[in-house]
Write a protein that holds these residues in place. Structure first.
Motif, mmCIF file in Angstrom:
data_model
loop_
_atom_site.group_PDB
_atom_site.id
_atom_site.type_symbol
_atom_site.label_atom_id
_atom_site.label_comp_id
_atom_site.label_asym_id
_atom_site.label_seq_id
_atom_site.Cartn_x
_atom_site.Cartn_y
_atom_site.Cartn_z
ATOM 1 N N MET A 283 0.838 -1.194 0.000
ATOM 2 C CA MET A 283 0.000 0.000 0.000
ATOM 3 C C MET A 283 0.876 1.247 0.000
ATOM 4 S SD MET A 283 -3.008 -0.886 2.758
ATOM 5 C CE MET A 283 -4.127 -2.276 2.513
ATOM 6 N N GLY A 284 0.334 2.318 -0.552
ATOM 7 C CA GLY A 284 1.027 3.586 -0.527
ATOM 8 C C GLY A 284 0.865 4.278 0.816
ATOM 9 N N VAL A 285 1.456 5.468 0.932
ATOM 10 C CA VAL A 285 1.406 6.201 2.195
ATOM 11 C C VAL A 285 -0.031 6.591 2.536
ATOM 12 C CG1 VAL A 285 2.178 8.259 3.419
ATOM 13 C CG2 VAL A 285 3.762 7.042 1.902
ATOM 14 N N VAL A 286 -0.745 7.140 1.548
ATOM 15 C CA VAL A 286 -2.123 7.573 1.789
ATOM 16 C C VAL A 286 -3.005 6.380 2.121
ATOM 17 C CG1 VAL A 286 -4.131 8.712 0.783
ATOM 18 C CG2 VAL A 286 -1.830 9.572 0.286
ATOM 19 N N GLU A 287 -2.846 5.294 1.409
ATOM 20 C CA GLU A 287 -3.644 4.090 1.679
ATOM 21 C C GLU A 287 -3.355 3.540 3.064
ATOM 22 O OE1 GLU A 287 -2.448 1.671 -1.588
ATOM 23 O OE2 GLU A 287 -4.169 2.267 -2.829
ATOM 24 N N THR A 288 -2.093 3.568 3.472
ATOM 25 C CA THR A 288 -1.728 3.075 4.802
ATOM 26 C C THR A 288 -2.340 3.950 5.887
ATOM 27 O OG1 THR A 288 0.357 2.200 3.948
ATOM 28 C CG2 THR A 288 0.175 2.474 6.326
ATOM 29 N N LEU A 289 -2.351 5.272 5.679
ATOM 30 C CA LEU A 289 -2.972 6.172 6.650
ATOM 31 C C LEU A 289 -4.478 5.914 6.746
ATOM 32 C CD1 LEU A 289 -1.125 9.546 5.924
ATOM 33 C CD2 LEU A 289 -0.808 7.998 7.869
ATOM 34 N N LYS A 290 -5.132 5.684 5.607
ATOM 35 C CA LYS A 290 -6.553 5.351 5.624
ATOM 36 C C LYS A 290 -6.797 4.054 6.393
ATOM 37 C CE LYS A 290 -7.857 7.588 1.254
ATOM 38 N NZ LYS A 290 -8.384 7.347 -0.125
ATOM 39 N N LEU A 291 -5.934 3.065 6.146
ATOM 40 C CA LEU A 291 -6.061 1.785 6.856
ATOM 41 C C LEU A 291 -5.853 1.980 8.351
ATOM 42 C CD1 LEU A 291 -6.373 -1.300 6.819
ATOM 43 C CD2 LEU A 291 -3.899 -1.460 6.415
ATOM 44 N N LEU A 292 -4.900 2.828 8.717
ATOM 45 C CA LEU A 292 -4.629 3.088 10.132
ATOM 46 C C LEU A 292 -5.845 3.706 10.806
ATOM 47 C CD1 LEU A 292 -2.701 3.200 12.530
ATOM 48 C CD2 LEU A 292 -1.850 5.382 11.653
ATOM 49 N N LEU A 293 -6.456 4.695 10.157
ATOM 50 C CA LEU A 293 -7.650 5.317 10.719
ATOM 51 C C LEU A 293 -8.781 4.303 10.867
ATOM 52 C CD1 LEU A 293 -7.686 8.754 8.835
ATOM 53 C CD2 LEU A 293 -7.059 8.312 11.214
ATOM 54 N N TRP A 294 -8.926 3.429 9.883
ATOM 55 C CA TRP A 294 -9.977 2.414 9.938
ATOM 56 C C TRP A 294 -9.738 1.458 11.111
ATOM 57 C CZ3 TRP A 294 -14.575 1.258 7.676
ATOM 58 C CH2 TRP A 294 -15.072 -0.033 7.884
ATOM 59 N N VAL A 295 -8.505 0.983 11.258
ATOM 60 C CA VAL A 295 -8.196 0.005 12.301
ATOM 61 C C VAL A 295 -8.370 0.620 13.690
ATOM 62 C CG1 VAL A 295 -6.348 -1.374 13.318
ATOM 63 C CG2 VAL A 295 -6.662 -1.359 10.846
ATOM 64 N N VAL A 296 -7.917 1.865 13.861
ATOM 65 C CA VAL A 296 -7.993 2.494 15.177
ATOM 66 C C VAL A 296 -9.425 2.891 15.521
ATOM 67 C CG1 VAL A 296 -7.276 4.478 16.547
ATOM 68 C CG2 VAL A 296 -5.611 3.296 15.117
ATOM 69 N N LEU A 297 -10.091 3.594 14.600
ATOM 70 C CA LEU A 297 -11.410 4.148 14.902
ATOM 71 C C LEU A 297 -12.525 3.114 14.842
ATOM 72 C CD1 LEU A 297 -11.191 7.568 13.008
ATOM 73 C CD2 LEU A 297 -10.754 7.086 15.419
ATOM 74 N N VAL A 298 -12.419 2.150 13.938
ATOM 75 C CA VAL A 298 -13.496 1.169 13.751
ATOM 76 C C VAL A 298 -13.180 -0.144 14.448
ATOM 77 C CG1 VAL A 298 -14.870 -0.121 12.064
ATOM 78 C CG2 VAL A 298 -14.164 2.229 11.568
ATOM 79 N N ASP A 299 -12.067 -0.786 14.065
ATOM 80 C CA ASP A 299 -11.753 -2.117 14.599
ATOM 81 C C ASP A 299 -11.529 -2.108 16.104
ATOM 82 O OD1 ASP A 299 -11.970 -2.960 12.041
ATOM 83 O OD2 ASP A 299 -9.845 -3.372 11.710
ATOM 84 N N CYS A 300 -10.830 -1.098 16.596
ATOM 85 C CA CYS A 300 -10.504 -1.059 18.026
ATOM 86 C C CYS A 300 -11.550 -0.299 18.833
ATOM 87 C CB CYS A 300 -9.125 -0.444 18.236
ATOM 88 S SG CYS A 300 -8.603 -0.393 19.967
ATOM 89 N N ILE A 301 -11.720 1.000 18.520
ATOM 90 C CA ILE A 301 -12.601 1.830 19.341
ATOM 91 C C ILE A 301 -14.065 1.545 19.059
ATOM 92 C CG2 ILE A 301 -13.254 4.191 19.891
ATOM 93 C CD1 ILE A 301 -10.418 5.051 19.311
ATOM 94 N N GLY A 302 -14.469 1.574 17.786
ATOM 95 C CA GLY A 302 -15.873 1.371 17.448
ATOM 96 C C GLY A 302 -16.403 0.010 17.872
ATOM 97 N N VAL A 303 -15.706 -1.045 17.450
ATOM 98 C CA VAL A 303 -16.114 -2.395 17.846
ATOM 99 C C VAL A 303 -15.987 -2.570 19.349
ATOM 100 C CG1 VAL A 303 -15.595 -4.854 17.571
ATOM 101 C CG2 VAL A 303 -15.512 -3.341 15.592
#
Length: 304
Positions: free
Chosen positions: A148-168
Motif C-alpha cells: 500500500m502507498g502512504v495515503v492508503e496506509t494512513l486510511k487503513l490506520l484510521l480504519w483500524v484504530v477508529l473502527v476495529d478497536c474503538i468502534g467495535v
C-alpha cells in the motif's frame, strides 16, 4: 509517637503492586487510633480511605460521593491522557506480557485496585496508549506487506484504530455491560453492578493478544504461505488456525475478566461461543475458506 509506613507501587502482589499499611507494633497502632480525633484526620495521612465525619456512621461526605461517580472517574481518566508523565508505562507493559503468559495475574491486580481505589476499571490510560502504538506499528507493517502507498496506509490506520478497536470495542463493551448486569448478577438491585469502564478494559485486555497474533505474528508468513497458497489446504489451514487461536484467546481472556468479579454468576456461559467457533473453523477447512485472504481483500477495498 506512632510510626506509619506507607508503601505505594503499581505492580502485582508479589512485587509490591498494591498499597499496604504496616504498623510497627500493635501498641503503636492502638496509640495512633486514640490520637486520631476523626476519620478525616486519618484520611489526610493515608489518602486511601474516604473522608467521613465523626457522626456519619461511615457514610461518605458530598465531596467523596462526587469522586465516586462514573462521570468523575471518566473525567479523571481522560484528563490523564494529556499527562504522559503521570502514566505508568512500565506497569502497562507488565500487563501486556502477562496477558500471554498468565492473564489471571492481570485480573488479580484489578482486585487490588478495587480494594485501594474503590473501582474496578483502570484509572491509568497507559495501557490504552501503548495499545494505540501497537496498532500503528502493526498497521504500517500490514500496509508494507500488502504494498500500500502512504495515503492508503494512513486510511487503513484510521480504519483500524477508529473502527476495529474503538468502534467495535464500544459496541462489545456496551453489549457485555448490559448482558452481565441484566442476566449474570447474583442479586440484582443489591449487588454492585459491572462498571462500563471495566467492561471496556476487559475488551482491551482481550483485544491486545488478538492484535498481536493477527496483525503482527501473521505478517511474517502472510505473503509466503497464506495468500500465495490461498487455494491450497496448507494456506487456509495456517491462516484459519491463526484466526482460531486469536479469537479463542479473546473469548478466554474476556471470560477471565468477568469471572474475576465476585458478584457475577454463571460466567461459564461466556465460554459457549467456543463451540460455534470450532464449528465455523471446521466448516472453513472443509469448504476451503481463507479468512486471512478475505481480510487482506477487505483492507484493500476499504482504502480505495
Amino acid at each position: 509517637m506512632s510510626t506509619l509506613y506507607y508503601i505505594s507501587h503499581d505492580a502485582p502482589l508479589d512485587t509490591g503492586s498494591f498499597y499496604v499499611f504496616i504498623f510497627a507494633t500493635v501498641q503503636e497502632a492502638n496509640s495512633y487510633r486514640k490520637r486520631a480525633k476523626s476519620w478525616s484526620f486519618f484520611s489526610k495521612k493515608s489518602r486511601m480511605l474516604p473522608t467521613t465525619s465523626p457522626h456519619s456512621n461511615g457514610a461518605l461526605d458530598s465531596r467523596d460521593t462526587a469522586r465516586h461517580t462514573a462521570g468523575f472517574k471518566r473525567y479523571k481518566y481522560l484528563r490523564r491522557l494529556l499527562h504522559f508523565k503521570q502514566m505508568d508505562f512500565q506497569f502497562a507493559i507488565w500487563q501486556m506480557l502477562y496477558l500471554f503468559t498468565s492473564p489471571q495475574r492481570v485480573y488479580r491486580n484489578f482486585h487490588y485496585r478495587k480494594q485501594t481505589k474503590d473501582q474496578w476499571a483502570r484509572d491509568d490510560p497507559a495501557f490504552l496508549v501503548l495499545l494505540g502504538i501497537w496498532l500503528c506499528v502493526s498497521t504500517i507493517g500490514f500496509g508494507l506487506v500488502l504494498d500500500m502507498g502512504v495515503v492508503e496506509t494512513l486510511k487503513l490506520l484510521l480504519w483500524v484504530v477508529l473502527v476495529d478497536c474503538i468502534g467495535v470495542g464500544l459496541f462489545i463493551s456496551t453489549l457485555m455491560w448490559f448482558i452481565t448486569n441484566k442476566y449474570l448478577l447474583k442479586q440484582p438491585g443489591r449487588n454492585p453492578d459491572v462498571e462500563w469502564g471495566y467492561a471496556f478494559d476487559v475488551h482491551l485486555n482481550a483485544f491486545f493478544p488478538l492484535l498481536i497474533i493477527l496483525h503482527f505474528l501473521q505478517l511474517f508468513f502472510i505473503n509466503h504461505l497464506v495468500v500465495i497458497n490461498s487455494d491450497w489446504f496448507i494456506g487456509y489451514f495456517v491462516g484459519n488456525t491463526t484466526w482460531l487461536i486469536a479469537i479463542g484467546y479473546y473469548l478466554y481472556i474476556s471470560f477471565l475478566g468477568y469471572n474475576a468479579l465476585p458478584f457475577l454468576k454463571n460466567t461459564v456461559a461466556l465460554l459457549y461461543p467456543f463451540a460455534l467457533l470450532v464449528i465455523v473453523y471446521t466448516l472453513s477447512l472443509s469448504l476451503g475458506w481463507n479468512f486471512t485472504q478475505g481480510l487482506c481483500w477487505f483492507y484493500k477495498y476499504r482504502v480505495q
